[in-house]
Design a protein around this motif. Structure first.
Motif, PDB file in Angstrom:
ATOM      1  N   ASN A  60      16.767 -34.074 -25.285  1.00  0.00           N
ATOM      2  CA  ASN A  60      17.599 -33.830 -26.458  1.00  0.00           C
ATOM      3  C   ASN A  60      17.926 -35.167 -27.118  1.00  0.00           C
ATOM      4  N   PRO A  61      17.293 -35.473 -28.255  1.00  0.00           N
ATOM      5  CA  PRO A  61      17.537 -36.778 -28.877  1.00  0.00           C
ATOM      6  C   PRO A  61      18.944 -36.904 -29.463  1.00  0.00           C
ATOM      7  N   PHE A  62      19.679 -35.788 -29.473  1.00  0.00           N
ATOM      8  CA  PHE A  62      21.034 -35.816 -30.037  1.00  0.00           C
ATOM      9  C   PHE A  62      22.085 -35.663 -28.947  1.00  0.00           C
ATOM     10  N   GLU A  63      21.705 -35.994 -27.726  1.00  0.00           N
ATOM     11  CA  GLU A  63      22.566 -35.821 -26.552  1.00  0.00           C
ATOM     12  C   GLU A  63      23.973 -36.397 -26.777  1.00  0.00           C
ATOM     13  N   GLU A  64      24.038 -37.563 -27.426  1.00  0.00           N
ATOM     14  CA  GLU A  64      25.333 -38.228 -27.631  1.00  0.00           C
ATOM     15  C   GLU A  64      26.296 -37.374 -28.454  1.00  0.00           C
ATOM     16  N   PHE A  65      25.733 -36.422 -29.202  1.00  0.00           N
ATOM     17  CA  PHE A  65      26.573 -35.601 -30.081  1.00  0.00           C
ATOM     18  C   PHE A  65      26.816 -34.204 -29.498  1.00  0.00           C
ATOM     19  N   LYS A  66      26.501 -34.086 -28.206  1.00  0.00           N
ATOM     20  CA  LYS A  66      26.613 -32.791 -27.539  1.00  0.00           C
ATOM     21  C   LYS A  66      28.046 -32.256 -27.604  1.00  0.00           C
ATOM     22  N   THR A  67      28.982 -33.149 -27.418  1.00  0.00           N
ATOM     23  CA  THR A  67      30.377 -32.706 -27.383  1.00  0.00           C
ATOM     24  C   THR A  67      31.090 -32.915 -28.716  1.00  0.00           C
ATOM     25  N   PHE A  68      30.360 -33.436 -29.684  1.00  0.00           N
ATOM     26  CA  PHE A  68      30.986 -33.696 -30.995  1.00  0.00           C
ATOM     27  C   PHE A  68      31.273 -32.370 -31.694  1.00  0.00           C
ATOM     28  N   GLN A  69      32.514 -32.191 -32.082  1.00  0.00           N
ATOM     29  CA  GLN A  69      32.899 -30.937 -32.736  1.00  0.00           C
ATOM     30  C   GLN A  69      32.569 -31.008 -34.211  1.00  0.00           C
ATOM     31  N   LEU A  84      23.903 -34.292 -36.796  1.00  0.00           N
ATOM     32  CA  LEU A  84      23.416 -34.662 -35.458  1.00  0.00           C
ATOM     33  C   LEU A  84      23.972 -33.703 -34.402  1.00  0.00           C
ATOM     34  N   ALA A  85      25.231 -33.310 -34.594  1.00  0.00           N
ATOM     35  CA  ALA A  85      25.836 -32.366 -33.638  1.00  0.00           C
ATOM     36  C   ALA A  85      25.150 -31.003 -33.722  1.00  0.00           C
ATOM     37  N   VAL A  86      24.831 -30.602 -34.950  1.00  0.00           N
ATOM     38  CA  VAL A  86      24.102 -29.334 -35.115  1.00  0.00           C
ATOM     39  C   VAL A  86      22.734 -29.449 -34.440  1.00  0.00           C
ATOM     40  N   ILE A 128      21.238 -27.062 -31.535  1.00  0.00           N
ATOM     41  CA  ILE A 128      19.948 -26.362 -31.637  1.00  0.00           C
ATOM     42  C   ILE A 128      19.100 -26.683 -30.403  1.00  0.00           C
ATOM     43  N   PHE A 129      19.156 -27.946 -29.968  1.00  0.00           N
ATOM     44  CA  PHE A 129      18.404 -28.324 -28.763  1.00  0.00           C
ATOM     45  C   PHE A 129      18.934 -27.607 -27.526  1.00  0.00           C
ATOM     46  N   GLN A 130      20.205 -27.268 -27.558  1.00  0.00           N
ATOM     47  CA  GLN A 130      20.774 -26.534 -26.421  1.00  0.00           C
ATOM     48  C   GLN A 130      20.485 -25.037 -26.519  1.00  0.00           C
ATOM     49  N   ILE A 179      15.802 -35.511 -38.490  1.00  0.00           N
ATOM     50  CA  ILE A 179      16.473 -34.525 -37.621  1.00  0.00           C
ATOM     51  C   ILE A 179      15.706 -33.204 -37.679  1.00  0.00           C
ATOM     52  N   LYS A 180      15.321 -32.828 -38.898  1.00  0.00           N
ATOM     53  CA  LYS A 180      14.605 -31.553 -39.047  1.00  0.00           C
ATOM     54  C   LYS A 180      13.250 -31.593 -38.342  1.00  0.00           C
ATOM     55  N   LYS A 181      12.600 -32.767 -38.396  1.00  0.00           N
ATOM     56  CA  LYS A 181      11.302 -32.895 -37.712  1.00  0.00           C
ATOM     57  C   LYS A 181      11.483 -32.690 -36.211  1.00  0.00           C
ATOM     58  N   ASP A 182      12.538 -33.298 -35.648  1.00  0.00           N
ATOM     59  CA  ASP A 182      12.797 -33.155 -34.209  1.00  0.00           C
ATOM     60  C   ASP A 182      13.092 -31.699 -33.856  1.00  0.00           C
ATOM     61  N   ILE A 183      13.840 -31.040 -34.731  1.00  0.00           N
ATOM     62  CA  ILE A 183      14.203 -29.646 -34.461  1.00  0.00           C
ATOM     63  C   ILE A 183      12.966 -28.747 -34.539  1.00  0.00           C
ATOM     64  N   ARG A 184      12.123 -29.051 -35.525  1.00  0.00           N
ATOM     65  CA  ARG A 184      10.881 -28.275 -35.653  1.00  0.00           C
ATOM     66  C   ARG A 184      10.051 -28.426 -34.378  1.00  0.00           C
ATOM     67  N   HIS A 185      10.016 -29.645 -33.890  1.00  0.00           N
ATOM     68  CA  HIS A 185       9.276 -29.924 -32.664  1.00  0.00           C
ATOM     69  C   HIS A 185       9.864 -29.141 -31.495  1.00  0.00           C
ATOM     70  N   ARG A 186      11.192 -29.078 -31.457  1.00  0.00           N
ATOM     71  CA  ARG A 186      11.876 -28.341 -30.383  1.00  0.00           C
ATOM     72  C   ARG A 186      11.559 -26.841 -30.481  1.00  0.00           C
ATOM     73  N   ARG A 187      11.545 -26.336 -31.706  1.00  0.00           N
ATOM     74  CA  ARG A 187      11.307 -24.900 -31.887  1.00  0.00           C
ATOM     75  C   ARG A 187       9.868 -24.519 -31.572  1.00  0.00           C
TER      76      ARG A 187
END
Lengths: 253, 453
Positions: free
Chosen positions: A23-32, B418-420, B424-426, B443-451
């Motif tokens: 997850n490249p956005f791991e740091e923002f996992k808990t960011f509300q 980034l939080a969104v 999505i990754f979760q 960000i959208k490219k990474d999400i597309r890759h994840r999907r």
């Protein structure tokens, strides 16, 4: 059998791959996060919600009072329609701008399928009477249809200004409010009004002030005909025409 | 300075010790003016970044005019951060010149053993020492620069099928501005440096003072310990066995320095502890989002997928206002590593509990300026701008300032995006947020890759 069991329990490598995905956005996992909306979006959204409620009220009024899309102007039908309109309007939190938007929506068939000038006027009047604002301006000069019954039962303390022309029965049953029409008003204006003031900047039609019980009507242009007035005053170009000699006897009465 | 430093003292003794080294160098060894301000405090970038290079096991390129203390500043830092007498540091330096050979830099065959038919390597002091200084690196011809790439990058020095690995090392290289005898540093070598800093002219008055003072080099010398260290370095035992022996001598030298000069150099265990503390510091969300935003601008290309030095982006691109339009090359993966490493170092030194955007903004221009290749039109446009910094660092500072401005305008939205992305990754069913910046497309490219997985 043993082999089959162990095979069953073995983790699916493909499945594992999905779960272990980085997850490249791991740091923002808990960011509300909060959904960002620009103010204009919020305004548009809230306006649309209110407009939907107002439209729904109008449609219910038509369903109840104008079955088969026919509505006859009679004393009791007006009273009944107003009561129905009041019932729906009391539940809506709206502003004067929403009333104006509703007036324009009346001419967009994709927003409001049926414009019946009588119930529409009753409904607009009820909206004006229950609005929070004391002073309401309706810019109706662009409307192709003249709305009837505008200003019905306008209460004391309210001031309604209409830019454009109004239809029949303008300001009937006025209850102390102040109604100003920038353009022309048609027949039966001020009929049955009890108190208050109607100012029509241009011309006014027949039966003006019919069964009027009090108040004043000021006309900037010409009065085509006065009705049977019980009490009150009518001015034509600053000149008192009632009480006085009725210049234009009503040919239809 | 000193409210923060007092706070630091209470929090952790190592920060005080390191700041004392900074102060000692600044007051007695390397006279210079402060040239950067971090969180309201003035610092000299050359000393500060060199000190952080030593502490973080980093690599620093020091540029400047001849005679302005590029090499000396690195030597003082190495001496006090690693407890080596100056004489040993001098003896392990490599100087860049066209005739330089692998044998002088890395190691040579043991000729005595070779006569007996055995193959063994005599490693140079440079390859064995944890502090490495390459003087005038840009005098090395481009073909010979490749020779030190792996050693500079990983600390692996290889010769005749033998290798020594430096577990702990830092590297300083100095470079003069272009003159008749200099060569261009090849891009892969430049990219391996974490930071670039200029050793600047201290001003006429301080310069005059330097001219008057003699023997400041000698205060960090100790002939006996130097001789002992040379003996260990020359001994035929395995490199790993030499390290504890060298540390023992270094500790003795450290005590001598503390007694005579009143400043306490850092022992190996001090440095290890400091690094452990630094590694525990993470970037806060603003620092992370800001760094991502800058990296996106330095690597994004709407038309060709990413920046490539061989491809020139077209006119009329939607992203014309961003840095991607002004540069030729793509940011390397070493850039974020350097940013994090030095931000961590700085945050630790200032006694902060996490890396914030101020730390990142302070180190970013120095990690960036040598790695970015600006387009010619940008260079000619800004060449004559009024500035205090060398052109490359000036351009990098301007770029960081511009991106920082952009970040201020949309920080909340970017962090939300980034939080969104994370949600999505979760596995949550959300749509990525839209925004007008290359980072949102990334960000959208990474999400597309994840999907697609």
């Amino acid at each position: 059998m043993k082999n089959a069991c162990s095979k069953k329990n073995a983790p699916n490598p493909l499945q594992q791959k999905v779960y272990n995905i980085l997850n490249p956005f791991e740091e923002f996992k808990t960011f509300q996060f909060h959904k960002m909306e620009i103010p204009l979006d919020q305004i548009v959204q809230s306006t649309e919600v209110v407009m939907d409620q107002i439209r729904l009220g109008y449609e219910r009024l038509l369903e109840e009072e104008a079955k088969e899309l026919v509505w006859m102007v009679q004393y009791n039908t007006i009273i009944k329609a107003y009561e129905v309109a009041e019932k729906y309007i009391k539940e809506i939190d709206y502003s004067a701008e929403d009333i104006e938007d509703f007036c324009f929506a009346l001419e967009s068939p994709h927003k409001i399928p049926y414009l019946i000038p009588g119930p529409a006027g009753i409904y607009i009047s009820a909206l004006c009477n229950y609005a929070k604002e004391e002073e309401i301006v309706l810019k109706l000069s662009e409307l192709k249809t003249e709305i009837n019954l505008i200003g019905f039962r306008l209460p004391k303390g309210k001031r309604l200004m209409v830019e454009g022309d109004t239809g029949d029965f303008t300001g009937i049953g006025l209850e102390g409010g102040e109604l100003e029409v920038e353009g022309n008003a048609k027949n039966w204006t001020g009929a049955g009004m009890r108190s208050g003031k109607i100012l029509v900047k241009k011309n006014i039609g027949l039966h003006t002030g019919e069964w009027m019980m009090g108040g004043e009507i000021y006309v900037g242009g010409r009065v085509r005909g006065l009705g049977n007035i019980v009490e009150g005053k009518v001015y034509e170009r600053d000149k008192l025409v009632y009480p006085g000699k009725v210049r234009y006897p009503n040919p239809y009465y | 300075m000193n409210d923060r430093k007092v706070l630091v003292v209470e929090k952790n003794g190592y920060q005080k010790q390191v700041m004392a080294i900074y102060q000692f160098i600044s007051d007695h060894l390397y006279f210079n003016r402060p040239d950067i301000e971090i969180k309201g405090e003035p610092y000299n970038s050359a000393i500060l970044l060199s000190l952080l290079t030593g502490l973080t096991k980093g690599k620093e390129l020091i540029i400047g005019e001849p005679g302005l203390g590029k090499t000396t500043s690195a030597e003082f830092i190495c001496s006090l951060a690693y407890q080596f007498p100056l004489g040993v540091i001098w003896g392990s330096e490599v100087s860049g010149h066209p005739e330089q050979t692998e044998e002088k830099i890395i190691g040579r065959p043991d000729l005595g053993k070779l006569n007996r038919g055995e193959e063994d390597v005599v490693w140079t002091n440079f390859s064995q020492m944890p502090v490495k200084i390459v003087d005038e690196i840009n005098r090395l011809p481009e073909t010979k620069q490749s020779m030190i790439l792996d050693g500079v990058d990983r600390g692996n020095w290889e010769y005749l099928n033998e290798m020594i690995i430096n577990d702990e090392y830092c590297l300083f290289a100095t470079a003069n501005y272009q003159d008749g005898g200099t060569n261009t540093l090849i891009a892969p070598l430049v990219d391996r440096f974490d930071v670039i800093v200029e050793s600047r002219y201290p001003g006429a008055n301080l310069s005059f003072l330097i001219g008057k003072s003699h023997g400041k080099d000698h205060i960090l010398r100790h002939p006996k310990y130097e001789k002992d260290l040379y003996r260990v370095l020359k001994s035929k035992i395995a490199h790993q066995k030499k390290i504890p022996k060298m540390e023992e001598i270094c500790n003795a030298f450290g005590e001598y320095v503390q007694e005579t000069l009143g400043v306490k150099p850092l022992k190996r265990e001090d440095r290890d502890r400091i690094r452990t503390e630094m590694e525990s510091l993470d970037l806060d969300t603003d620092a992370s989002a800001f760094a991502r935003m800058l990296l996106a601008e330095l690597s994004f290309c709407d038309r060709y997928g990413q920046k490539r030095v061989v491809e020139n982006c077209e006119e009329g691109c939607h992203y014309t206002g961003y840095l991607c339009r002004q540069i030729k090359n793509c940011a390397s993966n070493r850039l974020p590593t350097s940013i994090k490493l030095f931000s961590q170092g700085l945050a630790w030194l200032l006694g902060d509990s996490e890396i914030d955007i101020e730390h990142v903004k302070a180190v970013m221009p120095f990690t960036l300026s040598h790695r970015v290749q600006w387009k010619d039109e940008v260079l000619s446009q800004k060449e004559r701008a009024k500035r205090d910094d060398p052109f490359q660092i000036f351009l990098a500072k301007e770029a960081v300032k511009t991106v920082s401005q952009r970040y201020r305008e949309q920080s909340d939205h970017l962090k939300d995006a980034l939080a969104v992305g994370s949600k999505i990754f979760q596995g949550e069913s959300l749509e990525p947020l839209e925004g007008d910046h290359p980072i949102y497309t990334e960000i959208k490219k990474d999400i597309r890759h994840r999907r697609n997985h």
